[in-house]
Design an enzyme around this catalytic site. Structure first.
Site, PDB file in Angstrom:
ATOM      1  N   LYS A   1       0.831  -1.211   0.000  1.00 13.73           N
ATOM      2  CA  LYS A   1       0.000   0.000   0.000  1.00 13.73           C
ATOM      3  C   LYS A   1       0.865   1.259   0.000  1.00 13.73           C
ATOM      4  CE  LYS A   1      -2.115  -1.172   3.824  1.00 13.73           C
ATOM      5  NZ  LYS A   1      -1.487  -2.494   4.041  1.00 13.73           N
ATOM      6  N   THR A   2       1.824   1.267   0.903  1.00 11.40           N
ATOM      7  CA  THR A   2       2.668   2.452   0.992  1.00 11.40           C
ATOM      8  C   THR A   2       3.507   2.596  -0.276  1.00 11.40           C
ATOM      9  OG1 THR A   2       2.714   2.209   3.382  1.00 11.40           O
ATOM     10  CG2 THR A   2       4.403   3.607   2.419  1.00 11.40           C
TER      11      THR A   2
ATOM     12  N   ASP B   1      -1.927   7.826   3.894  1.00  5.32           N
ATOM     13  CA  ASP B   1      -1.527   6.464   4.273  1.00  5.32           C
ATOM     14  C   ASP B   1      -2.121   6.146   5.651  1.00  5.32           C
ATOM     15  OD1 ASP B   1      -0.334   4.015   4.209  1.00  5.32           O
ATOM     16  OD2 ASP B   1       1.738   4.733   4.281  1.00  5.32           O
ATOM     17  N   GLU B   2      -2.281   4.866   5.963  1.00  8.87           N
ATOM     18  CA  GLU B   2      -2.780   4.428   7.281  1.00  8.87           C
ATOM     19  C   GLU B   2      -4.106   5.116   7.616  1.00  8.87           C
ATOM     20  OE1 GLU B   2      -1.094   2.129   8.884  1.00  8.87           O
ATOM     21  OE2 GLU B   2       1.026   2.340   8.391  1.00  8.87           O
TER      22      GLU B   2
ATOM     23  N   GLN C   1      -5.457  -3.256  11.051  1.00  6.60           N
ATOM     24  CA  GLN C   1      -4.346  -2.587  11.723  1.00  6.60           C
ATOM     25  C   GLN C   1      -4.770  -1.298  12.411  1.00  6.60           C
ATOM     26  OE1 GLN C   1      -0.404  -2.680   9.730  1.00  6.60           O
ATOM     27  NE2 GLN C   1      -1.495  -3.577   8.011  1.00  6.60           N
TER      28      GLN C   1
ATOM     29  N   ARG D   1       5.163  -7.292  11.090  1.00  2.68           N
ATOM     30  CA  ARG D   1       6.379  -6.496  10.830  1.00  2.68           C
ATOM     31  C   ARG D   1       7.526  -7.393  10.394  1.00  2.68           C
ATOM     32  NH1 ARG D   1       4.137  -2.929   9.218  1.00  2.68           N
ATOM     33  NH2 ARG D   1       2.339  -4.212   9.629  1.00  2.68           N
TER      34      ARG D   1
END
Ligand code: ATP
Ligand code: MG
Length: 673
Positions: A33-34, A212-213, A247, A604
């Site tokens: 995504k990022t 983002d996020e 998340q 992660r």
């Protein structure tokens, strides 16, 4: 330039090249995504879209910096520089520095950090509370913050103590020409909501917006994005948001996952892109994460797969206590670095609470393992850094009461506490700043002549520095050095340190700060104001940028701060009831959010993941027994290898070479593996 669209898979490429209209990417961890956001910016630049009109908002300074670095590798340097990449807070500062006058503040407003906030609130509580009435300043601070994040700029009921304190707090901030972190958002939304001319100007400035996020945005942040993207001139909104509902870990700070789940309601007819391939983790890691998150009732089901191979099983280590846990990790990292030819930077240790890092740090220091810590007490919290920043801030704007109080007697200059109190009272009576209060004839009449002289000297000194700083073409770095020198700050610092080492360390911190300013000027034209803003914003919750300068080592990081990052080898520590899930979550009914937090932690890891828990731990001032986290039962046993550290340590070792306990343990690990 190394920007190539074929570095993306089909859906990623579709997302990166869809530049007009609303775009939604709601996808699992590690699916790129990022990366898509970064490539999308590079693609736009290649399409000759004006980089000045591109805005990418991230959640932390760390994420913004990383994105900036990634983009720098894809497009020309001067193009990359023109793109605005910032956190929500930094974006708000940018908007407010231009337009806050419309709300009755001055442009040179001061940003209050948590310490300033607590100080002010404490004072107001003392003044407001009736005899016998009690209110804990930190509790008040968090209630006020909650209210502001709900969009309230004033209390609903001023008759309660908290309501009265809230009202007085807001009035005091405005009078001091100061804003706190919550105000940054609140005031920006207010400004854009109430002033169409300002709103339209910023809409024209940012034609393309990316966030983002997005799962962690709160109500005000969504409003801010809406004001910028939903254009008054009738053009369609160009807004792309990416995120993962699994998340969402900032519910406790007012984040609303519905912002992303109901994106269509806010921005109709978006292009929706699904990403399913995870490029980060092995299947053992990914499937462990999937097995866990399935237990959350309300979520969008996702199917994630990885082409990175099966990988090693997840190791679940049970340790007798937290000391053994930390020692095991330190020893193992030291060994694996050598045996597997890795770098210390390939490892990260993730934990739920800041306090968990203390033992780890101790152990790492003992064994000479370099580490960097994110989320702990930082450089910027040290008193010398705060003092010197206050000097600089007061030179820019002496009406900054918090700053002035900090430096007025550091070093001591003969202005007694009584005098300061008197000046403060007068400043409140006359509705002016402390700096102006100090200069009131009324004050002079009521204090000793010596104090008056000291005040006059101090005021003259600040004025002189201010004049110097504002001279055209002045070397601001040199002026700052002069300020430190002329204030005799170093002498005072040396006097107040326990020993020479401490003094050296603190002096070098001050020098680092000035160095930092000089580096800042190389990449920005924000001047001292911009630098001080950046410093203030760095204190934003979970992060510490110092590791950037410090460079290398094992990363010690809280789960919250680890969002969006990745590490080849991860250790996730303290999987115990009361820690993860955290005690509070049972009272507050946020077990699902704790599960998501663990999900974030697991995802992660790229190559290996080790999770640990203890049977006893030092907490609340004593050693308490612990039980394993209830989340452990939710993991897939087929993907887990259990290791009992105590058994390993007690296994007799025959080899004479195995002298130390560590060697014994290692031998045992090798035998059992
Ligand atoms: P998170 O949910 O944790 O924020 P994300 O969806 O933002 O993750 P990224 O950080 O963008 O994922 O990507 C994860 C990793 O996968 C990165 O190392 C990235 O470079 C890599 N990656 C993503 N897409 C591709 C691709 N098409 N080809 C190769 N590597 C990729
Ligand atoms: Mg990401």
């Amino acid at each position: 330039m190394s920007f190539r669209l074929f570095d993306l898979n089909d859906p990623q490429r579709h997302a990166a090249t869809t530049t007009e209209g609303p775009l939604l990417i709601l996808a699992g961890a590690g699916t790129g995504k990022t990366r898509v956001i970064t490539c999308r910016i590079a693609y736009m630049a290649a399409q000759k879209i004006d980089p000045n009109s591109i805005l990418a908002v991230t959640f932390t300074n760390k994420a913004a910096n990383e994105m900036r670095e990634r983009l720098a590798g894809m497009v020309d340097k001067d193009v990359a520089k023109k793109v605005t990449m910032s956190t929500f807070h930094a974006l708000c500062v940018r908007i407010l520095r231009t337009d806050i006058e419309k709300l009755g503040y001055k442009k040179n407003f001061t940003i209050y950090d948590e310490g300033d906030q607590t100080g002010l609130i404490k004072k107001l509580i003392t003044k407001t509370a009736a005899i016998g009435e009690k209110l804990e300043p930190n509790a008040a601070k968090s209630l006020i913050s909650k209210a502001k994040n709900n969009g309230w700029s004033a209390p609903q009921d001023e008759k309660t103590l908290i309501g009265a304190v809230f009202a007085r707090y807001q009035a005091a901030l405005k009078q001091l020409n100061a804003v706190d972190f919550d105000d940054l958002l609140l005031l920006t939304v207010k400004l854009l909501g109430e002033h169409a001319d300002v709103r339209e100007r910023w809409q024209r400035r940012y034609r393309y917006i990316m966030v983002d996020e997005f799962q962690d945005t709160n109500r005000l942040q969504l409003e801010l994005v809406s004001y910028l993207a939903k254009r008054d001139d009738g053009m369609p909104p160009n807004v792309a948001v990416v995120g993962d509902d699994d998340q969402s870990i900032y519910g406790w700070r007012g984040a609303e996952v519905s912002n992303i789940l109901e994106f269509e309601q806010h921005f109709p007819n978006p292009t929706v892109v699904k990403l399913e391939q995870n490029y980060r983790s092995t299947n053992a890691i990914l499937n462990t994460a999937n097995a866990l998150i399935k237990n959350n009732p309300k979520r969008r089901p996702k199917s994630l797969w990885s082409g990175m191979g099966d990988g090693d099983k997840i190791r679940l280590v049970q340790a007798p206590n937290d000391r053994e846990e930390a020692e095991f990790i330190a020893n193992e990292i030291a060994r694996r670095k050598v045996d597997e030819t890795l770098r210390f930077e390939d490892f990260a240790v993730l934990f739920r609470m800041n306090s968990q890092s203390r033992l780890l740090e101790e152990m790492f220091r003992e064994k000479g393992i370099p580490y960097k810590i994110v989320g702990g007490k930082s450089f910027y919290d040290s008193r010398e850094v705060k003092d010197v920043l206050a000097y600089f801030a007061c030179t820019l704007n002496a009406d900054n009461d918090a700053g002035l109080l900090r430096i007025i007697n550091t070093p001591p200059r003969g202005i007694s506490e009584k005098t300061v109190e008197r000046a403060l009272e007068l400043s409140i009576k006359h509705k002016c700043s402390l700096f102006k209060g100090l200069q009131l004839p009324e004050l002079r009449e009521s204090i000793p002549a010596r104090a008056s002289e000291a005040i006059a000297e101090f005021v003259a000194q600040l004025d002189a520095w201010e004049t110097k700083l504002n001279e055209p073409l002045v070397d601001q770095v040199a002026v700052l050095r002069k300020i430190i020198e002329e204030s005799n700050y170093y002498d005072d610092l040396r006097r107040s340190c326990k020993n020479g080492d401490e003094a050296l360390k603190r002096e070098s911190n001050v020098r680092d700060l000035v160095e930092g300013f000089s580096r800042y000027l190389e990449n920005s034209n924000g001047g001292l104001r911009g630098y001080l803003d950046a410093m203030a914003l760095r204190q934003d919750k979970e992060e510490d940028e110092k590791d950037k300068e410090q460079g290398t080592g094992v990363m010690l990081i809280t789960l919250h701060a680890s969002k969006g990052l990745e590490f080849p080898h991860c250790y996730l520590v303290g999987l115990e009831e009361g820690i993860l899930p955290h005690d509070r979550s049972k009272v507050e009914g946020t077990l699902d959010e704790e599960r998501r937090l663990l999900y974030v932690g697991i995802t992660r890891a790229q190559k290996t993941l080790t999770m640990t828990y203890c049977f006893s731990r030092y907490r609340y001032g004593g050693t308490i027994p612990c039980t394993p986290s209830s989340f452990i039962k939710e993991l897939d046993p087929n993907l887990i290898e259990r290791i009992d550290l105590k058994k390993l340590l007690n296994t007799p070792v025959e080899a004479p070479a195995a002298k130390s306990r560590f060697a014994a343990m290692r031998a045992a690990v090798e035998r059992s593996g």
